[in-house]
Write a protein that holds these residues in place. Sequence first.
Motif, PDB file in Angstrom:
ATOM      1  N   ALA A  64       0.741  -1.150   0.058  1.00 25.60           N
ATOM      2  CA  ALA A  64      -0.047  -0.037   0.139  1.00 25.60           C
ATOM      3  C   ALA A  64       0.955   1.147  -0.077  1.00 25.60           C
ATOM      4  CB  ALA A  64      -0.836  -0.076   1.180  1.00 25.60           C
ATOM      5  N   GLU A  65       1.853   1.248   0.795  1.00 30.21           N
ATOM      6  CA  GLU A  65       2.795   2.304   0.801  1.00 30.21           C
ATOM      7  C   GLU A  65       3.491   2.875  -0.587  1.00 30.21           C
ATOM      8  OE1 GLU A  65       5.523   1.896   4.165  1.00 30.21           O
ATOM      9  OE2 GLU A  65       3.974   2.213   5.687  1.00 30.21           O
ATOM     10  N   GLN A  66       3.881   1.484  -1.085  1.00 30.98           N
ATOM     11  CA  GLN A  66       4.613   1.563  -2.592  1.00 30.98           C
ATOM     12  C   GLN A  66       3.573   1.974  -3.502  1.00 30.98           C
ATOM     13  OE1 GLN A  66       5.764  -2.329  -3.469  1.00 30.98           O
ATOM     14  NE2 GLN A  66       7.836  -1.899  -2.166  1.00 30.98           N
ATOM     15  N   ALA A  67       2.285   1.683  -3.504  1.00 26.60           N
ATOM     16  CA  ALA A  67       1.293   2.085  -4.513  1.00 26.60           C
ATOM     17  C   ALA A  67       0.998   3.658  -4.158  1.00 26.60           C
ATOM     18  CB  ALA A  67      -0.074   1.328  -4.323  1.00 26.60           C
ATOM     19  N   LYS A  68       1.184   3.954  -2.540  1.00 25.41           N
ATOM     20  CA  LYS A  68       0.847   5.339  -2.684  1.00 25.41           C
ATOM     21  C   LYS A  68       2.026   6.186  -3.189  1.00 25.41           C
ATOM     22  CE  LYS A  68       0.301   8.710   1.299  1.00 25.41           C
ATOM     23  NZ  LYS A  68       1.303   9.302   1.551  1.00 25.41           N
ATOM     24  N   VAL A  69       3.271   5.809  -2.880  1.00 23.22           N
ATOM     25  CA  VAL A  69       4.349   6.584  -3.619  1.00 23.22           C
ATOM     26  C   VAL A  69       4.188   6.604  -4.884  1.00 23.22           C
ATOM     27  CG1 VAL A  69       6.982   6.522  -3.945  1.00 23.22           C
ATOM     28  CG2 VAL A  69       5.844   6.139  -1.651  1.00 23.22           C
ATOM     29  N   THR A  70       3.807   5.552  -5.678  1.00 20.45           N
ATOM     30  CA  THR A  70       3.637   5.310  -6.978  1.00 20.45           C
ATOM     31  C   THR A  70       2.709   6.324  -7.836  1.00 20.45           C
ATOM     32  OG1 THR A  70       4.431   3.101  -7.161  1.00 20.45           O
ATOM     33  CG2 THR A  70       3.558   3.736  -9.206  1.00 20.45           C
ATOM     34  N   LEU A  71       1.421   6.231  -6.853  1.00 20.61           N
ATOM     35  CA  LEU A  71       0.393   7.191  -7.551  1.00 20.61           C
ATOM     36  C   LEU A  71       0.261   8.788  -6.945  1.00 20.61           C
ATOM     37  CD1 LEU A  71      -2.541   4.479  -6.910  1.00 20.61           C
ATOM     38  CD2 LEU A  71      -1.404   5.114  -9.053  1.00 20.61           C
ATOM     39  N   ASP A  72       1.191   9.314  -5.899  1.00 19.23           N
ATOM     40  CA  ASP A  72       0.982  10.224  -5.686  1.00 19.23           C
ATOM     41  C   ASP A  72       1.389  11.351  -6.678  1.00 19.23           C
ATOM     42  OD1 ASP A  72       0.074  10.239  -3.048  1.00 19.23           O
ATOM     43  OD2 ASP A  72       2.051  10.173  -2.048  1.00 19.23           O
ATOM     44  N   GLU A  73       2.409  11.177  -7.655  1.00 18.89           N
ATOM     45  CA  GLU A  73       2.906  11.904  -8.401  1.00 18.89           C
ATOM     46  C   GLU A  73       1.690  12.095  -9.784  1.00 18.89           C
ATOM     47  OE1 GLU A  73       6.399  12.631 -11.893  1.00 18.89           O
ATOM     48  OE2 GLU A  73       6.745  11.409 -10.030  1.00 18.89           O
ATOM     49  N   PRO A  74       1.238  11.056 -10.088  1.00 18.00           N
ATOM     50  CA  PRO A  74       0.337  11.138 -11.232  1.00 18.00           C
ATOM     51  C   PRO A  74      -0.974  11.868 -10.756  1.00 18.00           C
ATOM     52  CG  PRO A  74       1.116   8.963 -11.262  1.00 18.00           C
ATOM     53  CD  PRO A  74       1.809   9.663 -10.109  1.00 18.00           C
ATOM     54  N   VAL A  75      -1.447  11.517  -9.550  1.00 18.71           N
ATOM     55  CA  VAL A  75      -2.556  12.260  -8.762  1.00 18.71           C
ATOM     56  C   VAL A  75      -2.157  13.754  -8.684  1.00 18.71           C
ATOM     57  CG1 VAL A  75      -3.970  12.524  -6.930  1.00 18.71           C
ATOM     58  CG2 VAL A  75      -3.357  10.073  -7.624  1.00 18.71           C
ATOM     59  N   GLN A  79      -4.349  16.396 -11.024  1.00 19.62           N
ATOM     60  CA  GLN A  79      -5.266  17.529 -10.167  1.00 19.62           C
ATOM     61  C   GLN A  79      -4.654  18.832 -10.910  1.00 19.62           C
ATOM     62  OE1 GLN A  79      -4.223  16.834  -6.105  1.00 19.62           O
ATOM     63  NE2 GLN A  79      -6.095  15.462  -5.895  1.00 19.62           N
ATOM     64  N   ALA A  80      -3.233  19.081 -11.304  1.00 19.02           N
ATOM     65  CA  ALA A  80      -3.175  20.508 -11.835  1.00 19.02           C
ATOM     66  C   ALA A  80      -3.679  20.390 -13.236  1.00 19.02           C
ATOM     67  CB  ALA A  80      -1.655  20.368 -11.889  1.00 19.02           C
ATOM     68  N   LEU A  81      -3.798  19.512 -13.729  1.00 19.63           N
ATOM     69  CA  LEU A  81      -4.354  19.328 -15.339  1.00 19.63           C
ATOM     70  C   LEU A  81      -6.018  19.667 -15.134  1.00 19.63           C
ATOM     71  CD1 LEU A  81      -2.437  16.728 -17.137  1.00 19.63           C
ATOM     72  CD2 LEU A  81      -2.233  18.871 -17.533  1.00 19.63           C
ATOM     73  N   ARG A  82      -6.469  19.049 -14.207  1.00 25.08           N
ATOM     74  CA  ARG A  82      -8.018  19.199 -13.787  1.00 25.08           C
ATOM     75  C   ARG A  82      -8.233  20.898 -13.532  1.00 25.08           C
ATOM     76  NH1 ARG A  82      -9.844  17.803  -8.558  1.00 25.08           N
ATOM     77  NH2 ARG A  82      -8.712  19.549  -8.048  1.00 25.08           N
ATOM     78  N   ASP A 151       4.367  32.127 -26.753  1.00 19.92           N
ATOM     79  CA  ASP A 151       4.367  30.753 -26.213  1.00 19.92           C
ATOM     80  C   ASP A 151       4.471  30.835 -24.494  1.00 19.92           C
ATOM     81  OD1 ASP A 151       3.226  29.507 -28.116  1.00 19.92           O
ATOM     82  OD2 ASP A 151       5.190  28.438 -28.760  1.00 19.92           O
ATOM     83  N   GLU A 152       5.464  32.057 -24.140  1.00 25.48           N
ATOM     84  CA  GLU A 152       5.586  32.123 -23.066  1.00 25.48           C
ATOM     85  C   GLU A 152       4.523  32.602 -22.134  1.00 25.48           C
ATOM     86  OE1 GLU A 152       8.532  35.391 -23.261  1.00 25.48           O
ATOM     87  OE2 GLU A 152       9.762  34.103 -24.383  1.00 25.48           O
ATOM     88  N   VAL A 153       3.519  33.292 -22.769  1.00 26.83           N
ATOM     89  CA  VAL A 153       2.218  33.623 -22.012  1.00 26.83           C
ATOM     90  C   VAL A 153       1.295  32.506 -21.653  1.00 26.83           C
ATOM     91  CG1 VAL A 153       0.111  35.228 -22.004  1.00 26.83           C
ATOM     92  CG2 VAL A 153       2.384  36.142 -23.107  1.00 26.83           C
ATOM     93  N   ARG A 154       1.403  31.447 -22.674  1.00 24.34           N
ATOM     94  CA  ARG A 154       0.294  30.362 -22.473  1.00 24.34           C
ATOM     95  C   ARG A 154       1.076  29.142 -21.610  1.00 24.34           C
ATOM     96  NH1 ARG A 154      -0.979  30.572 -28.558  1.00 24.34           N
ATOM     97  NH2 ARG A 154      -2.487  31.820 -28.472  1.00 24.34           N
ATOM     98  N   SER A 155       0.078  28.402 -21.032  1.00 22.25           N
ATOM     99  CA  SER A 155       0.866  27.254 -20.139  1.00 22.25           C
ATOM    100  C   SER A 155       0.705  26.251 -20.958  1.00 22.25           C
ATOM    101  CB  SER A 155      -0.499  26.796 -19.004  1.00 22.25           C
ATOM    102  OG  SER A 155      -1.486  26.657 -19.686  1.00 22.25           O
ATOM    103  N   GLN A 156       1.456  25.025 -20.510  1.00 21.33           N
ATOM    104  CA  GLN A 156       1.675  24.093 -21.507  1.00 21.33           C
ATOM    105  C   GLN A 156       0.222  23.465 -21.807  1.00 21.33           C
ATOM    106  OE1 GLN A 156       4.361  22.914 -22.819  1.00 21.33           O
ATOM    107  NE2 GLN A 156       3.215  21.247 -23.709  1.00 21.33           N
ATOM    108  N   ALA A 157      -0.752  23.328 -21.160  1.00 25.29           N
ATOM    109  CA  ALA A 157      -2.208  22.752 -21.493  1.00 25.29           C
ATOM    110  C   ALA A 157      -2.621  23.597 -22.514  1.00 25.29           C
ATOM    111  CB  ALA A 157      -2.908  22.745 -20.300  1.00 25.29           C
TER     112      ALA A 157
END
Length: 169
Positions: A64-75, A79-82, A151-157
């Motif tokens: 569970a701890e490994q899964a948490k560490v693995t999933l924290d970054e993508p989550v 959230q930032a993309l959302r 492109d400097e004014v725009r975000s990557q998204a």
Amino acid sequence: MNLELGLNILLVLLLLPTVVYVALLQRRLASLRADREAVESVIERMNEATRRAEASLKGIRQAAEQAKVTLDEPVTRAQALRDELSFLVQRADAAGERLAGGLSSAGAGGATAAAPAAERPRRAKPANERRTAGGGTGNGSAEPAAAPETDEVRSQAERDLINALRNVR
């Protein structure tokens, strides 16, 4: 003597049930000793099962701890993309409302579909079509080129969204 014989007979009569009771008690104690061994074996099996369960729980916790560490970054990235997409949707809604307001006011001002070409709103060309090697608009007209979008004014998204929309055309 009679009294002594009577007391001995009474004592024998009282000792006889005592001997029977002791024999029964001996049998019960023997069965308890046998059951004790069975109980001890059950306790030992329970202890072993407890140790295995603890080891399994430890493994589950580690997984569970490994899964948490693995999933924290993508989550976090999701959230930032959302949040960025939510912002872009709000901006697009506002732009759509402005566009709809502009079209409705143009329609109310007497502009029709048969309006002269000079009065019709022009569809903005993509940035790669507006710019040419000479720096003009590419159509030979005297209109100044639209201000280049940086492109400097725009975000990557935003850049990704614009590229995706260009590729759809």
